[in-house]
Motif scaffolding. Structure first.
Motif, PDB file in Angstrom:
ATOM      1  N   THR A  55       0.846  -1.189   0.000  1.00 22.66           N
ATOM      2  CA  THR A  55       0.000   0.000   0.000  1.00 22.66           C
ATOM      3  C   THR A  55       0.882   1.241   0.000  1.00 22.66           C
ATOM      4  N   MET A  56       0.640   2.131  -0.954  1.00 25.44           N
ATOM      5  CA  MET A  56       1.400   3.360  -1.081  1.00 25.44           C
ATOM      6  C   MET A  56       0.582   4.483  -0.439  1.00 25.44           C
ATOM      7  N   ASP A  57       1.007   4.941   0.739  1.00 24.87           N
ATOM      8  CA  ASP A  57       0.297   5.976   1.474  1.00 24.87           C
ATOM      9  C   ASP A  57       1.106   7.275   1.395  1.00 24.87           C
ATOM     10  N   THR A  81       4.741   6.107   2.363  1.00 21.68           N
ATOM     11  CA  THR A  81       5.075   4.997   3.248  1.00 21.68           C
ATOM     12  C   THR A  81       4.375   3.759   2.732  1.00 21.68           C
ATOM     13  N   ASN A  82       5.062   2.639   2.749  1.00 20.30           N
ATOM     14  CA  ASN A  82       4.426   1.369   2.404  1.00 20.30           C
ATOM     15  C   ASN A  82       3.736   0.871   3.674  1.00 20.30           C
ATOM     16  N   THR A  83       2.415   1.065   3.726  1.00 20.40           N
ATOM     17  CA  THR A  83       1.655   0.640   4.895  1.00 20.40           C
ATOM     18  C   THR A  83       1.052  -0.748   4.703  1.00 20.40           C
ATOM     19  N   ILE A  90       7.383  -0.007  -7.351  1.00 18.44           N
ATOM     20  CA  ILE A  90       6.866   0.857  -8.405  1.00 18.44           C
ATOM     21  C   ILE A  90       7.521   0.397  -9.698  1.00 18.44           C
ATOM     22  N   THR A  91       6.699   0.059 -10.690  1.00 21.13           N
ATOM     23  CA  THR A  91       7.238  -0.448 -11.950  1.00 21.13           C
ATOM     24  C   THR A  91       7.259   0.593 -13.056  1.00 21.13           C
ATOM     25  N   GLU A 107      14.103  -0.075  -6.409  1.00 23.69           N
ATOM     26  CA  GLU A 107      14.139  -1.252  -5.538  1.00 23.69           C
ATOM     27  C   GLU A 107      12.860  -1.319  -4.707  1.00 23.69           C
ATOM     28  N   PRO A 108      12.444  -2.506  -4.278  1.00 19.55           N
ATOM     29  CA  PRO A 108      11.249  -2.617  -3.441  1.00 19.55           C
ATOM     30  C   PRO A 108      11.395  -1.835  -2.129  1.00 19.55           C
ATOM     31  N   VAL A 109      10.277  -1.262  -1.682  1.00 19.97           N
ATOM     32  CA  VAL A 109      10.222  -0.548  -0.414  1.00 19.97           C
ATOM     33  C   VAL A 109       9.551  -1.492   0.583  1.00 19.97           C
ATOM     34  N   ALA A 110      10.262  -1.831   1.636  1.00 20.20           N
ATOM     35  CA  ALA A 110       9.777  -2.804   2.618  1.00 20.20           C
ATOM     36  C   ALA A 110       8.533  -2.302   3.343  1.00 20.20           C
TER      37      ALA A 110
END
Length: 156
Positions: A55-57, A81-83, A90-91, A107-110
């Motif tokens: 989730t992109m908050d 924040t990735n909630t 993000i591609t 890169e992936p956001v944890a």
């Protein structure tokens, strides 16, 4: 001969429209697939529960820059924040024209971590009210999120 061809045409059309079978998603091992597994398995058909997706908050989804002179470079960094419960990837990030250029983490956001999307808007040859969208594609549900830079470019 023509009658035979006309009789075979509907069958040919039906067969040409048949879908090719798709390999199951499990054919790629998540450890070997890297980011592809994150995207493919985020909200899989077998688990439509979007509560487990990334989730992109965003702290803000719109930046109002007010009035600027034509030729000004407007820059803004959108924090998010990735909630969600999965790594966020993000591609793609696109705008409607070359005057607005986004940059985003590759890169992936944890889960629980933060990231930023920077948007640079070049106002050269732009006049009047400008509302520039940036469309982000990610392994979220829904997969598209739009952020905006908005303001007025004046010609003095």
């Amino acid at each position: 001969m023509l009658k035979l061809l006309l009789n075979c045409l509907p069958l040919t059309v039906i067969l040409a429209c048949a879908e090719d079978p798709q390999p199951p998603a499990e054919t790629v091992a998540p450890a070997a697939a890297g980011n592809a597994a994150v995207i493919r398995n985020a909200v899989a058909e077998s688990a439509p529960d979007s509560s487990t997706a990334a989730t992109m908050d965003f702290a803000e989804t719109e930046y109002v820059f007010g009035e600027v002179k034509e030729g000004t470079i407007v820059r803004h960094t959108f924090a998010f924040t990735n909630t969600g419960k999965l790594p966020l990837l993000i591609t793609d990030a696109r705008s409607t024209c070359g005057c607005t250029v986004p940059s985003y983490p590759k890169e992936p956001v944890a889960p629980g971590a933060t990231g930023t999307v920077e948007v640079v808007f070049n106002t050269t040859h732009k006049y009047g009210r400008q509302r520039k969208p940036v469309t982000l594609t990610a392994n979220t549900n829904p997969s598209i999120t739009t952020i905006y830079v908005d303001g007025t470019v004046i010609n003095e």
